[in-house]
Design an enzyme around this catalytic site. Structure first.
Site, PDB file in Angstrom:
ATOM      1  N   GLU A  66       1.032  -1.010  -0.219  1.00 52.90           N
ATOM      2  CA  GLU A  66      -0.097   0.181   0.464  1.00 52.90           C
ATOM      3  C   GLU A  66       0.785   1.138   0.115  1.00 52.90           C
ATOM      4  O   GLU A  66       0.440   2.330  -0.450  1.00 52.90           O
ATOM      5  CB  GLU A  66      -0.877  -0.008   1.132  1.00 52.90           C
ATOM      6  CG  GLU A  66      -1.625   0.941   1.663  1.00 52.90           C
ATOM      7  CD  GLU A  66      -2.614   1.691   0.185  1.00 52.90           C
ATOM      8  OE1 GLU A  66      -3.040   0.644  -0.923  1.00 52.90           O
ATOM      9  OE2 GLU A  66      -3.083   2.686   0.442  1.00 52.90           O
TER      10      GLU A  66
ATOM     11  N   HIS B 191      16.169 -12.486  -4.023  1.00 51.50           N
ATOM     12  CA  HIS B 191      15.643 -13.421  -4.850  1.00 51.50           C
ATOM     13  C   HIS B 191      15.788 -12.560  -6.218  1.00 51.50           C
ATOM     14  O   HIS B 191      15.047 -12.463  -7.418  1.00 51.50           O
ATOM     15  CB  HIS B 191      14.099 -14.231  -4.929  1.00 51.50           C
ATOM     16  CG  HIS B 191      14.819 -14.682  -3.795  1.00 51.50           C
ATOM     17  ND1 HIS B 191      15.331 -15.970  -3.496  1.00 51.50           N
ATOM     18  CD2 HIS B 191      14.116 -14.657  -2.436  1.00 51.50           C
ATOM     19  CE1 HIS B 191      14.929 -16.769  -2.861  1.00 51.50           C
ATOM     20  NE2 HIS B 191      15.029 -16.159  -1.260  1.00 51.50           N
TER      21      HIS B 191
END
Ligand code: F6R
Length: 611
Positions: free
Chosen positions: A484, A507
């Site tokens: 958000e 990652h």
């Protein structure tokens, strides 16, 4: 939110009231009305729709009236119809009132008044006040208003007139604003300053628990025991535009600052103070139906979708029902596996978002019950859903959603507690802690919105505003808040912001961490505290500049980051309600520093009614 105007003087009340109501249109409303004192009777005109619709419905015989009251309504109890529009009146229409706020004990009062023979014309909570005043009226409207207000629980800003007391307005205020405007040979009252400015800049502000009697000659203010109060005159210096924003530079900031009240309103009457139980009397779902639920699908767009992500975590924790959360535009085309033991929850501030509506219709076609969480009474979503849980944030004008999101979270907490109770699946101790935590939120939000917090965040944003990209990271519930936060920053500052689950950094996104790049880390979840700290160290090692939003007591954070913003301590399940607020302010102040169009960002609309 509803707007009030009252006028008494030597001008044409009709014109003054309509003009005042037009000045309140920016606040959002769905119907309007006026009551005028005319030859010992009251002329009442009301219309669903706009003030222009009301103008067409006005009774021309009222053109000579010199006193009256007007209202723009934002529906709460009862749909937006002519009948439900204010003013509401006593049985014989000798007394009329306009009212902002919610009368919590209206049902009990209505039953009593019905037994006494009163006839009701609307579905509103407000109408009970008109009949109560009628019951107590013995020739002095102020006296009757005193007695009636004593009997109500809840909030009110009230202006009343009587056909028997020409030229007199009587007002009462509890938890909802009213300002008296002092003119030349005329006086006014309004819920907002813009409605007064065409006539005067001299005002007297009514405080909570106070009453007033206003005539063309003067205005007298009384405390709750009837003593006259000497109130200083407050001179308004704002221009009309600043007045509409309550003195704030933008609606977005005004709406961020309104969040403690929006949360309080959404909680109002939904938690039993004695048992601590959540009561959602508006929902028709039976305990048996809740017990049978095999899965819940939460469906929404944008910010409302982010609220849904938090809803999933809380419902799964308390009600032990598996929850899937979908972006509405995906849900409608992905052929979801649905059956009648599933419940769909759609979340939409506006209640008009095209994709959310299409998802709602798809779910209903497949025999799912649909529960809507929305902010707009009478919206399409609220009409088409089987069950509705309203958020009481009031109209949201800035395109970037802030207070609506916070109240969506509150609605989801309440729902999770309610379902948990019905299924007997929530741990009683946790329930008690969450219920008392919910009640503490408005006060805690005020602390997060202190002057000091605002200036600290603003200082940080001077730095952030110079970058073209930024990251928000967090784990668990903090990750949903990070999403958000990133959306809000993109939307209004046009900085490219990405949210990542902190554990995902290595990652891929870590490749983008370079010297000084802003990383906003949310660290409020105890269970993953150490893990998040080690992700922060990964960022530090590559030169990233971490700004952490964490809770008092999480002392180790300060040692690992460039700057830290502390939130009041709260149960980690409720922490998102607090932690999202600094992210809203970061977006706001960054956009301000970059000179962006804050309330109306480029390419975006408040209500997305096309696919
Ligand atoms: C972002 C924002 C949008 C809305 C989305 C859904 O600040 O406001 O992402 O959340 O367009 O709108 P509603 O809730 O009206 O369905």
């Amino acid at each position: 939110m509803c707007g009030i105007v009252g006028y008494t003087g030597n001008g044409k009340a009709n014109a003054v009231l309509v003009e005042g109501l037009k000045k309140l249109e920016y606040r959002g409303y769905d119907s309007a009305g006026v009551a005028l004192q005319h030859e010992n009777r009251l002329l009442i005109s009301k219309a669903a729709g706009s003030v222009s619709d009301l103008e067409k419905a006005l009774d021309e015989s009222g053109n000579r009236a010199t006193a009256g009251i007007g209202h723009t309504r934002w529906a709460t109890h009862g749909r937006p119809t002519d009948e439900n529009a204010h003013p509401h009146s006593s049985c014989g229409k000798e007394i009329a009132i306009v009212h902002n706020g919610i009368i919590e004990n209206h049902q009990r009062l209505r039953n009593r008044l019905l037994d006494e023979g009163h006839e009701f014309r609307s579905e509103t909570d407000t109408e009970v006040l008109a009949h109560l005043i009628e019951t107590y009226y013995e020739g002095d409207l102020l006296e009757a208003v005193f007695k009636a207000v004593e009997k109500i629980e809840g909030s009110c800003a009230l202006v009343a007139i009587s056909s028997e007391e020409p030229g007199r307005l009587v007002c009462a205020r509890r938890d909802s604003p009213l300002i008296i405007g002092l003119g030349e040979g005329e006086n006014l009252v309004a819920s907002d300053i813009p409605a007064l400015l065409a006539h005067t800049r001299k005002t007297k502000v009514l405080e909570d628990g106070e009453f007033a009697s206003i005539t063309a000659e003067g205005a007298e203010i009384y405390d709750s025991s009837g003593r006259v109060i000497d109130r200083e005159i407050f001179e308004i210096k704002w221009d009309i535009e600043a007045a509409e924003k309550g003195g704030f530079d933008h609606f977005m900031l005004k709406e961020i600052m309104e969040q403690p009240d929006a949360v309080k309103e959404t909680l109002r009457q939904r938690v039993d103070p004695e048992s601590g139980k959540v009561i959602l009397s508006e929902l028709g779902l039976t305990a048996e139906e809740i017990g049978r639920l095999e899965k819940i699908h939460i469906i929404a767009c944008g910010t409302a979708y982010h609220a849904g992500l938090l809803g999933k975590a809380v419902i799964e924790k308390l009600a032990k029902i598996p929850v899937e959360v979908d972006v509405a535009s995906e849900f409608r085309y992905r052929e979801p596996l649905l059956n009648e033991n599933h419940l769909a929850i759609v979340i939409s501030q506006s209640g008009e978002t095209a994709d959310t509506l299409a998802a709602l219709r798809l779910a209903r076609r497949q025999d799912l019950k649909v529960l809507a969480i929305t902010n707009v009474v009478g919206s399409t979503v609220s009409r088409e859903a089987d069950e509705v849980l309203y958020t009481w944030a009031g109209p949201e004008i800035a395109v970037a959603s802030t207070k609506a999101y916070l109240t969506q979270l509150i609605a989801l907490y309440l729902l999770a507690l309610y379902f948990g109770d019905a299924r007997g699946s929530a741990e009683p101790e946790l329930v008690l802690e969450l219920v008392s935590g919910l009640k503490a939120l408005p006060g805690q939000l005020k602390a997060v919105l202190s002057e000091e917090s605002l200036s600290r965040l603003r200082a940080y944003c001077d730095h952030l505003s110079k970058w073209e990209s930024a990251f928000f990271v967090g784990r668990n519930l903090d990750y949903a808040v990070a999403m958000e936060g990133a959306l809000k920053l993109k939307e209004i500052s046009y900085i490219h912001a990405e949210a990542y689950a902190a554990g995902e950094l290595k990652h891929g996104p870590l490749a983008l961490i370079e010297d000084g790049i802003p990383v906003i880390a949310l660290v409020t979840q105890k269970a993953v505290f150490e893990k998040t700290l080690s992700n922060i160290q990964e960022v530090n090692a590559r030169g990233g500049a971490v700004f952490a939003i964490t809770m008092e007591g999480f002392d180790d954070v300060a040692r690992q980051v460039e700057s830290v913003f502390y939130l009041p301590p709260a149960n980690e399940i409720l922490a998102p309600v607090l932690s999202v607020v600094p992210t809203q302010l970061i977006s706001y102040y960054t956009a301000l520093a970059r000179g962006s169009s804050i309330d109306k960002p480029r390419n975006l609309a408040k209500s997305v009614t096309v696919e």
